[in-house]
Scaffold this motif. Sequence first.
Motif, mmCIF file in Angstrom:
data_model
loop_
_atom_site.group_PDB
_atom_site.id
_atom_site.type_symbol
_atom_site.label_atom_id
_atom_site.label_comp_id
_atom_site.label_asym_id
_atom_site.label_seq_id
_atom_site.Cartn_x
_atom_site.Cartn_y
_atom_site.Cartn_z
ATOM 1 N N ARG A 10 0.839 -1.215 0.000
ATOM 2 C CA ARG A 10 0.000 0.000 0.000
ATOM 3 C C ARG A 10 0.864 1.251 0.000
ATOM 4 O O ARG A 10 0.546 2.237 -0.674
ATOM 5 N N LEU A 11 1.970 1.231 0.755
ATOM 6 C CA LEU A 11 2.885 2.375 0.771
ATOM 7 C C LEU A 11 3.489 2.590 -0.611
ATOM 8 O O LEU A 11 3.525 3.720 -1.111
ATOM 9 N N THR A 12 3.950 1.526 -1.239
ATOM 10 C CA THR A 12 4.550 1.642 -2.571
ATOM 11 C C THR A 12 3.567 2.267 -3.552
ATOM 12 O O THR A 12 3.914 3.175 -4.305
ATOM 13 N N GLU A 13 2.333 1.810 -3.526
ATOM 14 C CA GLU A 13 1.322 2.379 -4.416
ATOM 15 C C GLU A 13 1.046 3.842 -4.079
ATOM 16 O O GLU A 13 0.911 4.683 -4.970
ATOM 17 N N GLU A 22 -2.682 11.124 2.304
ATOM 18 C CA GLU A 22 -3.600 10.679 3.358
ATOM 19 C C GLU A 22 -3.419 9.188 3.603
ATOM 20 O O GLU A 22 -3.432 8.723 4.749
ATOM 21 N N VAL A 23 -3.242 8.426 2.537
ATOM 22 C CA VAL A 23 -2.980 6.995 2.679
ATOM 23 C C VAL A 23 -1.645 6.785 3.385
ATOM 24 O O VAL A 23 -1.540 5.978 4.310
ATOM 25 N N VAL A 24 -0.612 7.519 2.958
ATOM 26 C CA VAL A 24 0.708 7.390 3.597
ATOM 27 C C VAL A 24 0.584 7.657 5.093
ATOM 28 O O VAL A 24 1.094 6.888 5.913
ATOM 29 N N ALA A 25 -0.089 8.718 5.466
ATOM 30 C CA ALA A 25 -0.247 9.051 6.890
ATOM 31 C C ALA A 25 -0.937 7.924 7.643
ATOM 32 O O ALA A 25 -0.548 7.594 8.773
ATOM 33 N N ASN A 31 4.322 7.722 16.127
ATOM 34 C CA ASN A 31 5.711 7.869 16.571
ATOM 35 C C ASN A 31 6.691 7.059 15.710
ATOM 36 O O ASN A 31 7.787 6.728 16.153
ATOM 37 N N ALA A 32 6.320 6.778 14.469
ATOM 38 C CA ALA A 32 7.183 5.997 13.570
ATOM 39 C C ALA A 32 8.506 6.713 13.333
ATOM 40 O O ALA A 32 8.608 7.939 13.452
ATOM 41 N N GLU A 33 9.499 5.917 12.989
ATOM 42 C CA GLU A 33 10.820 6.432 12.648
ATOM 43 C C GLU A 33 11.167 5.963 11.247
ATOM 44 O O GLU A 33 10.775 4.876 10.831
ATOM 45 N N ALA A 34 11.893 6.807 10.520
ATOM 46 C CA ALA A 34 12.335 6.439 9.176
ATOM 47 C C ALA A 34 13.756 6.946 8.967
ATOM 48 O O ALA A 34 14.167 7.934 9.583
ATOM 49 N N VAL A 35 14.474 6.249 8.104
ATOM 50 C CA VAL A 35 15.815 6.678 7.704
ATOM 51 C C VAL A 35 15.864 6.625 6.189
ATOM 52 O O VAL A 35 15.509 5.605 5.590
ATOM 53 N N VAL A 49 5.540 11.835 6.346
ATOM 54 C CA VAL A 49 4.600 12.282 5.319
ATOM 55 C C VAL A 49 5.175 13.488 4.572
ATOM 56 O O VAL A 49 5.084 13.565 3.333
ATOM 57 N N ALA A 50 5.803 14.423 5.278
ATOM 58 C CA ALA A 50 6.411 15.589 4.628
ATOM 59 C C ALA A 50 7.507 15.155 3.658
ATOM 60 O O ALA A 50 7.630 15.711 2.552
ATOM 61 N N TYR A 51 8.290 14.158 4.038
ATOM 62 C CA TYR A 51 9.334 13.633 3.150
ATOM 63 C C TYR A 51 8.704 13.095 1.862
ATOM 64 O O TYR A 51 9.124 13.445 0.759
ATOM 65 N N TRP A 52 7.695 12.230 2.007
ATOM 66 C CA TRP A 52 7.077 11.631 0.822
ATOM 67 C C TRP A 52 6.336 12.674 -0.008
ATOM 68 O O TRP A 52 6.298 12.586 -1.232
#
Length: 142
Positions: A10-13, A22-25, A31-35, A49-52
């Motif tokens: 779902r994220l890839t799509e 909205e789907v990404v959020a 409190n997710a973390e990403a690198v 979400v701001a990154y994507w």
Amino acid sequence: MGEARALMDRLTEAVTTKPDMEVVAGLFAENAEAVTPDGGELEGRDAIVAYWRSMTEAMTETAFTTLYTFDTEDTAIDEGVFSGRNTGPIELPTGEILPATGKEIRIRGVDLAQVADGRIVSYRLYFDQMEFLGQLGLLPEA
């Protein structure tokens, strides 16, 4: 299909074929973390979400071609080729803005999503930034 695989797909799509923040959020825990190689360490759903949002505004006509997948109970891993056209400005971590080049890119990358309680809690994205910038024509001539 496990929960991790379903969320990763779902994220890839939501960031390629049908960009939808909205789907990404909804996929990420608060409190997710990403690198990411270009955004560094991101803390919290809003930062992710701001990154994507920034990436989907900079790159259009995007697609992800999966080469390999691997899943465990709580983690999904994809290796594939991301392609698209740079039609919007790219914001660097320094705050500098690179104007759109109009060029197409194809870069190989890997991403990992770890899930808990129905949301992505940890996300990692790896791709070669030099290859990305080179394909955009943003590196100095040798």
